[in-house]
Design a protein around this motif. Structure first.
Motif, short mmCIF file in Angstrom:
data_model
loop_
_atom_site.label_atom_id
_atom_site.label_comp_id
_atom_site.label_asym_id
_atom_site.label_seq_id
_atom_site.Cartn_x
_atom_site.Cartn_y
_atom_site.Cartn_z
N UNK A 401 43.53 36.05 29.30
CA UNK A 401 42.98 37.37 30.69
C UNK A 401 41.91 35.92 31.28
N UNK A 402 40.57 35.63 30.67
CA UNK A 402 39.75 34.68 31.01
C UNK A 402 40.00 34.07 32.40
N UNK A 403 41.04 32.88 32.11
CA UNK A 403 42.02 31.99 32.79
C UNK A 403 42.84 32.47 33.58
N UNK A 404 42.78 33.98 33.96
CA UNK A 404 43.47 34.52 34.86
C UNK A 404 44.80 33.78 35.03
N UNK A 405 45.22 33.96 34.19
CA UNK A 405 46.34 32.72 33.62
C UNK A 405 48.11 34.19 33.25
N UNK A 406 48.48 34.65 34.59
CA UNK A 406 48.84 36.26 34.41
C UNK A 406 48.86 36.94 35.14
N UNK A 407 50.45 37.41 35.88
CA UNK A 407 50.81 38.01 36.43
C UNK A 407 49.60 39.30 36.88
N UNK A 408 50.54 39.80 35.42
CA UNK A 408 50.04 40.94 35.41
C UNK A 408 49.69 41.44 33.64
N UNK A 409 48.45 41.84 33.41
CA UNK A 409 48.30 41.82 31.97
C UNK A 409 47.62 43.61 31.46
N UNK A 410 48.38 44.33 30.88
CA UNK A 410 48.20 45.85 30.28
C UNK A 410 46.78 45.54 29.15
N UNK A 411 45.92 45.98 30.21
CA UNK A 411 44.43 46.46 29.52
C UNK A 411 44.08 47.29 28.98
N UNK A 412 42.61 46.78 28.28
CA UNK A 412 41.63 48.70 27.67
C UNK A 412 40.59 47.57 28.06
N UNK A 413 40.04 47.59 29.34
CA UNK A 413 38.60 47.48 29.46
C UNK A 413 37.63 47.76 29.40
N UNK A 414 36.50 47.46 29.32
CA UNK A 414 35.17 48.55 28.83
C UNK A 414 34.70 49.07 30.35
N UNK A 415 34.35 50.14 30.19
CA UNK A 415 33.33 51.28 30.99
C UNK A 415 32.16 51.10 31.04
N UNK A 416 31.62 51.72 32.09
CA UNK A 416 30.10 51.76 31.84
C UNK A 416 29.24 52.51 32.96
N UNK A 417 28.39 52.97 32.61
CA UNK A 417 27.58 54.23 33.46
C UNK A 417 26.92 53.78 34.57
N UNK A 418 27.11 52.34 35.14
CA UNK A 418 27.13 51.77 36.49
C UNK A 418 28.10 51.43 37.01
N UNK A 419 28.39 51.79 38.09
CA UNK A 419 30.04 51.33 38.74
C UNK A 419 29.54 49.92 39.21
N UNK A 420 28.58 49.17 39.59
CA UNK A 420 28.27 48.04 39.76
C UNK A 420 28.71 47.04 38.90
N UNK A 421 27.94 47.72 37.78
CA UNK A 421 28.57 46.42 36.75
C UNK A 421 29.36 46.52 36.15
N UNK A 422 30.27 47.72 36.08
CA UNK A 422 31.79 47.49 35.86
C UNK A 422 32.39 46.66 36.45
N UNK A 423 32.45 46.46 37.88
CA UNK A 423 32.96 46.75 38.86
C UNK A 423 32.93 45.01 39.91
N UNK A 424 31.26 45.21 40.20
CA UNK A 424 30.98 43.88 40.99
C UNK A 424 31.63 42.62 40.25
N UNK A 425 31.18 42.13 39.41
CA UNK A 425 31.80 41.27 38.77
C UNK A 425 33.84 40.95 38.97
N UNK A 426 34.33 41.56 39.33
CA UNK A 426 35.30 41.53 39.63
C UNK A 426 36.00 41.81 40.42
N UNK A 427 35.35 42.62 41.50
CA UNK A 427 35.95 42.34 43.06
C UNK A 427 35.39 42.16 43.92
#
Length: 513
Positions: A401-427
């Motif tokens: 997952x960390x290496x992005x070595x996948x086409x798709x991943x069935x995942x459970x990702x941690x959520x946060x009260x602050x959306x920037x912390x949740x998604x700024x690092x991803x998107x």
């Protein structure tokens, strides 16, 4: 508490703290509790061994849960997800929002006895911002231009602009403050933090023990030690609890939680900010075409996944689960399953005969993963989309997952009260986990910058609604549902507070008879 609902007051308070002074910690003053209080060992059942003991790179839930009890952060969350002081006892933001001054807590020491001061904060933040460190939360510091340490008890952050998300983001153990003398290699072998516990013994794939830190700056832990005991599956943990060998466990599987209830074991149900998701890597193969991704989105009945894998315990969600910024799952292409639209999207992609997408699945990190994957595979097959599943043990899944070595991943990702912390690092295009996300755009870069800079909650909500629309309309990922955790405690266990972000930080207030 209503299903999937959390008090918004915690989030609102966090925002009010973002650009104003904060002057005192919640709870007792440092050193208020006498050392040596309480005793005994609390045995916590977990399904996987932590895959790292270095907090800046921890993504696996089991690793994060251990590290939260070993390390300290500048800010913390209380039980309602309000931002409260941690290693920083107060902070103040300049009128223009471009400077935040932290006053550090004095008398704090690391596990090795060395003193904590501003040099450690500056060293940690500078290293976290260095791309070579490969810290998983580097993007949370993207507004920080310079870190200054004018005296041992003061740290000043010079920002590129106002950052309403910063205080909440600093509460993540991924931004733990490390001793300036320590290295990643040393800390993976022997953690050295300012947290309520220190590392005791570790037997790989069997157990990891933590010992009470009697020099901890806040109230001292109630138990003398905690043992995280690795037991391969949740049903086996229930058996261990029933036989008296485990005193506390947190389950994801509602069926397992039902079997645990009774016989002296109590189960508390807590709605979570985390989210179950089918991650799509838009940089790979057929998934580069937005029409293929939209076909996948339209071919999935999310409620069916929830009902099949989690007995309906939870709610269908959009991208953002933070209560103050929550996405409306009805505002997405195909809010309900539509196989005709899925076929139309495949036709637009020139793939009417179907596509194959390889997907990785974790076995061991959370209980419902395989059932989710199998249900998704069955649903997508009806739309001529073959989800080719590869089931991996937790550590191997995280590595891929960390290496992005996948086409798709069935995942459970941690959520946060602050959306920037949740998604700024991803998107965002410069986000340190953007390779894992597989998707970014100039529009998202602009929106995330606006979300950081806005100080009014209504204005921020409007920005993150646009973020959610951009993600859904391009089917960056397929968001499925948020569920519950089920905290099982044996007779005699008291004081543990389950949290909506999944944190086990309140093991420090837990006692066992």
């Amino acid at each position: 508490m209503p299903r999937g609902v959390l008090p918004a007051v915690g989030i609102a308070a966090a925002l009010s703290l973002a650009l104003t002074s904060c002057s005192s910690s919640s709870g007792s003053a440092p050193g208020a509790a006498a050392s040596g209080q309480g005793g005994g060992t609390l045995v916590v059942g977990v399904t996987s061994d932590p895959d790292t003991l270095f907090p800046w790179k921890a993504t696996q839930f089991q690793a994060v849960n251990v590290l939260q009890n070993l390390y300290g952060t500048l800010t913390e969350f209380d039980k309602d997800l309000n931002v409260v002081p941690g290693l920083a006892e107060s902070w103040e933001t300049s009128e223009d929002g471009k400077k935040v001054t932290f006053k550090l807590r004095q008398g704090v020491t690391y596990a090795d006895g060395s003193a904590f001061d501003s040099a450690d904060v500056k060293s940690s933040l500078d290293k976290l911002m260095d791309e070579k460190t490969a810290a998983v939360a580097r993007a949370s510091l993207s507004s920080v231009k310079e870190v200054q340490a004018p005296d041992p008890n003061t740290v000043v952050l010079e920002l590129t602009g106002p950052d309403a998300a910063l205080p909440a983001n600093l509460a993540s153990v991924n931004l733990a403050i490390l001793s300036s003398d320590d290295t990643e290699e040393e800390l993976n072998a022997k953690p050295n933090g300012t947290g309520p516990f220190t590392l005791g013994n570790r037997v790989a794939n069997q157990s990891i023990s933590l010992v009470r830190n009697d020099k901890y700056w806040h109230d001292k832990p109630k138990v003398a030690s905690i043992e995280f005991r690795v037991i391969p599956d949740e049903s086996s943990i229930v058996s261990a609890m029933q036989s008296g060998n485990v005193q506390l466990a947190v389950f994801n599987d509602p069926l397992v939680a039902q079997t645990a209830q009774g016989g002296g074991v109590e189960v508390a149900k807590t709605p979570q900010l985390n989210y179950h998701v089918l991650q799509l890597n838009a940089q790979h193969g057929d998934l580069k075409d937005v029409n293929v991704r939209l076909a996948i989105q339209c071919a999935i009945d999310r409620k069916q996944v929830l009902d099949t894998a989690a007995l309906g315990e939870g709610e269908v969600v959009g991208p953002i689960t933070s209560p103050a910024y929550k996405s409306d799952p009805a505002k997405r292409p195909c809010p309900t399953r539509d196989l005709a639209k899925a076929a139309d999207y495949l036709a637009k992609a020139g793939k009417s005969s179907g596509v194959t997408v390889k997907a990785i699945v974790s076995q061991g990190e959370y209980a419902t993963s395989v059932n989710e994957a199998q249900n998704l595979k069955a649903q997508l097959a009806e739309a001529k989309i073959n989800l080719d599943l590869e089931v991996l043990e937790s550590g191997a899944f995280v590595d891929r997952w960390v290496a992005a070595d996948f086409d798709a991943a069935v995942a459970l990702n941690g959520g946060r009260p602050e959306p920037d912390g949740s998604y700024g690092r991803y998107f965002t295009s410069t986000g340190n986990l953007n390779k894992v996300a597989g998707y970014s755009s100039p529009e998202l870069d602009k929106l995330f910058a606006e979300g950081k800079a806005a100080t009014d909650q209504a204005a921020r909500k409007a920005v993150y609604d646009q973020v959610a629309a951009e993600l859904e309309n391009n089917a960056a990922w397929i968001w499925l549902f948020s569920g519950y955790t089920y905290t099982a405690t044996a007779a005699g266990v008291q004081g543990f507070v389950p949290m909506a972000n999944g944190s086990l930080q309140f093991l420090r207030t837990t006692s066992v008879a």
